[in-house]
Scaffold this active site. Structure first.
Site, PDB file in Angstrom:
ATOM      1  N   LEU A 274      43.452  48.916  44.802  1.00  0.00           N
ATOM      2  CA  LEU A 274      44.798  48.654  44.674  1.00  0.00           C
ATOM      3  C   LEU A 274      45.174  47.669  43.419  1.00  0.00           C
ATOM      4  O   LEU A 274      46.141  47.311  42.708  1.00  0.00           O
ATOM      5  CB  LEU A 274      45.055  46.992  45.208  1.00  0.00           C
ATOM      6  N   GLY A 275      44.186  47.136  42.958  1.00  0.00           N
ATOM      7  CA  GLY A 275      44.661  46.560  41.236  1.00  0.00           C
ATOM      8  C   GLY A 275      43.164  46.891  40.367  1.00  0.00           C
ATOM      9  O   GLY A 275      42.191  46.318  41.221  1.00  0.00           O
TER      10      GLY A 275
ATOM     11  N   GLY B   2      40.759  44.110  37.589  1.00  0.00           N
ATOM     12  CA  GLY B   2      41.320  42.483  36.243  1.00  0.00           C
ATOM     13  C   GLY B   2      39.546  42.869  35.600  1.00  0.00           C
ATOM     14  O   GLY B   2      38.293  43.541  35.747  1.00  0.00           O
TER      15      GLY B   2
ATOM     16  N   MET C 208      37.620  40.468  36.705  1.00  0.00           N
ATOM     17  CA  MET C 208      36.155  40.547  36.831  1.00  0.00           C
ATOM     18  C   MET C 208      35.739  41.400  37.962  1.00  0.00           C
ATOM     19  O   MET C 208      34.762  41.532  38.855  1.00  0.00           O
ATOM     20  CB  MET C 208      36.280  39.542  38.054  1.00  0.00           C
ATOM     21  N   GLY C 209      36.922  42.248  38.445  1.00  0.00           N
ATOM     22  CA  GLY C 209      36.289  43.220  38.767  1.00  0.00           C
ATOM     23  C   GLY C 209      37.571  44.061  39.302  1.00  0.00           C
ATOM     24  O   GLY C 209      38.701  44.514  38.557  1.00  0.00           O
TER      25      GLY C 209
ATOM     26  N   VAL D 156      39.734  46.310  42.964  1.00  0.00           N
ATOM     27  CA  VAL D 156      40.001  45.348  44.189  1.00  0.00           C
ATOM     28  C   VAL D 156      40.704  46.961  44.297  1.00  0.00           C
ATOM     29  O   VAL D 156      41.451  48.023  44.385  1.00  0.00           O
ATOM     30  CB  VAL D 156      41.866  44.535  44.371  1.00  0.00           C
TER      31      VAL D 156
ATOM     32  N   LYS E 209      37.493  42.967  46.967  1.00  0.00           N
ATOM     33  CA  LYS E 209      37.242  42.476  45.838  1.00  0.00           C
ATOM     34  C   LYS E 209      35.756  42.750  45.537  1.00  0.00           C
ATOM     35  O   LYS E 209      35.053  42.178  45.847  1.00  0.00           O
ATOM     36  CB  LYS E 209      37.947  40.953  45.463  1.00  0.00           C
TER      37      LYS E 209
ATOM     38  N   ASP F 155      46.601  28.579  40.482  1.00  0.00           N
ATOM     39  CA  ASP F 155      47.670  30.212  39.773  1.00  0.00           C
ATOM     40  C   ASP F 155      48.176  30.642  40.722  1.00  0.00           C
ATOM     41  O   ASP F 155      48.688  31.869  41.009  1.00  0.00           O
ATOM     42  CB  ASP F 155      46.374  30.827  39.607  1.00  0.00           C
TER      43      ASP F 155
END
Length: 528
Positions: free
Chosen positions: A30-31, A33, A35-36, A38, A52, A146
């Protein structure tokens, strides 16, 4: 620590099959970033979740894993219908993971970009539900830090807050060495930019900026380089033009550069629920009251780093027809209710688009050669304009608006025309091929020319609209049709003009096609 089973490793010679982590089968990414990553995943009971997966080099030692375990324990206390909560987590697994509820839905950012600003009662509903989610996060001793349009998912009129739990981890070398910023410029509170400790007021500021974006369709501090946006936020230079007057006063107070001048979440919720007066900005000359002490929020893992937009909507959410409460402000920003388009507006769009398509098909049936040439040239121009506008928009996103954007667009028109020509030719050939196929089918069933040509015209128009590269045609046409369809008067006038033109061309087509500039129909000499 989670009691979920560990990841199963396939035996030698055994086919791998779908990859699994912690008892979850990974379905699709799904995505990604800092940090890791998804993933869309499925539990053994069939429930889909957003998994995640933390990068081992980020969460590698026991100290960091212990800290993550404490943070997850605090996040598990967040329970709200307006928040995508944590379902499961295992910081001690070989591949640490956090599972949250998966909800398929557009983000507020994409919803506004597609459907336009949110208005009327829908805006009141969005503002209240979003603030209810923030209040639930605060009740658990957590700050979101955020809140922004891409972290708010929409299901019809209903918002869901995701990626809650940004931690006070600015001193963590694993993060600071990567240049990570705790928040998003334009929605980040000014005191964070000064290095002050965050308080619940930072989420109030971000809530107001997000609601302002929903109401206007543009960020309250504008676009451009991050430093310029953050400088406007520090100065309090926000643009709220187009927001209803009473809501504008409340958002102005919530966007104050001074956290002590912002209304609290409780005061805002009381007003949105209709139980209190509107929190208005304090006079500049009034002394600032001391900021009430608040318990230090429990540090939480920065979940928002995994992706910008997670298509998620928690189970048990109300459907798109959820009843909204009346707006607490009295002054409408449009003469009629608007917002995310309802059935009537969508129906008006469809009727106007359908009438336009039928008119184009009638033109091709009445003047086959001239109509075809005019249609292809129009498609070429519209695709060129869409391509040029996309390029300008991308440049503005990267370095802000410049005075020479307009002249550059005009001077670059010849090159844009040339760039869009190959794809336009391909689309036209594809559409013409389908139109000829439709004519052959009509010929096979012995249909009259007054039937064959309109059918071919409809196939031609539909193929141009939905064919390869047709999105460059649909985008500019929709930019014209959507505003015309929002109000009944403008829609009726536009529809009347289109229907009148279509009726004229249809009458001409029924009396026989004019093959200008040719002297007759193709292959007509074979019948002599």
């Amino acid at each position: 620590m989670s009691t979920a089973p560990r990841e199963r490793v396939p035996r030698p010679g055994e086919p791998e099959g779908p990859r699994a982590i912690g008892g979850y089968t990974l379905l699709a990414p799904l995505g990604e970033g800092g940090m890791g990553v998804v993933h869309l995943a499925r539990r053994s009971d069939g429930q889909r979740v957003a998994l995640k997966v933390l990068r081992p080099h980020v969460v590698g030692d026991d100290e960091t894993r212990s800290r993550l375990a404490r943070e997850v324990a605090s996040l598990r206390r967040v329970r709200s219908r307006w928040v995508a909560e944590i379902i499961d987590a295992d910081p001690w697994a070989p591949v640490p993971y956090i599972a949250t509820r998966y909800v398929p839905g557009l983000s507020l950012h994409d919803e506004v970009a597609r459907e336009g600003p949110v208005r009327g009662d829908d805006l009141s509903w969005l503002a209240r539900c979003l603030l209810e989610g923030i209040a639930a996060v605060h009740e658990a001793g957590v700050l979101h830090r955020d809140v922004k349009p891409s972290n708010v998912l929409m299901e019809g009129r209903t918002p869901v807050l995701i990626d809650f739990g940004l931690a006070r981890v600015a001193d963590d070398p694993k993060l600071t060495q990567t240049g990570w910023l705790l928040g998003t410029p334009g929605y980040l509170a000014p005191e964070i930019l000064y290095g002050d400790d965050p308080t619940p007021a930072v989420d109030v500021h971000a809530w107001a900026a997000t609601v302002a974006y929903a109401a206007t369709g543009r960020p309250p501090y504008g676009r451009g380089p991050s430093m310029a946006v953050m400088d406007r936020a520090r100065r309090g230079e926000h643009d709220l033009d187009g927001v209803p007057s009473q809501l504008r006063e409340v958002l102005d107070a919530a966007l104050s550069p001074e956290p002590g001048r912002r209304p609290t979440v409780d005061r805002l919720l009381a007003w949105l629920r209709g139980h209190g007066p509107a929190p208005i900005a304090r006079a500049v000359s009034a002394p600032l009251p001391p900021v009430p002490p608040t318990p230090a929020p429990i540090e939480t893992m920065p979940l928002a780093l995994f992706h910008d937009e997670l298509d998620a909507l928690p189970d048990g959410m109300p459907d798109a027809e959820t009843r909204v409460e009346p707006a607490p402000w009295d002054v409408p920003i449009a003469p009629e209710p608007a917002g995310p388009p309802g059935f009537s507006e969508r129906a008006r769009r469809f009727v106007l688009l359908a009438a336009t398509g039928l008119t184009a098909a009638a033109g091709v049936a009445a003047y086959p050669w001239a109509g075809l040439a005019a249609l292809v040239v129009l498609v070429w121009l519209l695709r060129t304009g869409s391509l040029a506008a996309s390029m300008v928009g991308e440049r503005r996103r990267l370095r802000g608006a410049k005075w020479y954007d307009g002249p550059r667009l005009v001077l670059g028109a010849p090159w844009d025309l040339l760039r869009s020509l190959p794809a336009t030719v391909l689309l036209a050939l594809w559409a013409c091929g389908l139109a000829v196929a439709a004519m052959l089918v009509c010929y096979a069933v012995a249909a009259a020319p007054t039937v064959t040509l309109p059918v071919a015209g409809l196939v031609l128009v539909g193929s141009l609209w939905w064919g390869p590269g047709g999105s460059r045609l649909r985008s500019p046409v929709n930019r014209v049709v959507r505003p015309l369809s929002r109000g009944l008067r403008g829609w009726v006038i536009a529809l009347a003009v289109v229907v009148a033109l279509g009726g004229l061309l249809g009458g001409l087509a029924s009396s026989g096609a004019d093959w200008l500039p040719a002297s007759g129909a193709p292959l007509s000499a074979l019948g002599d």
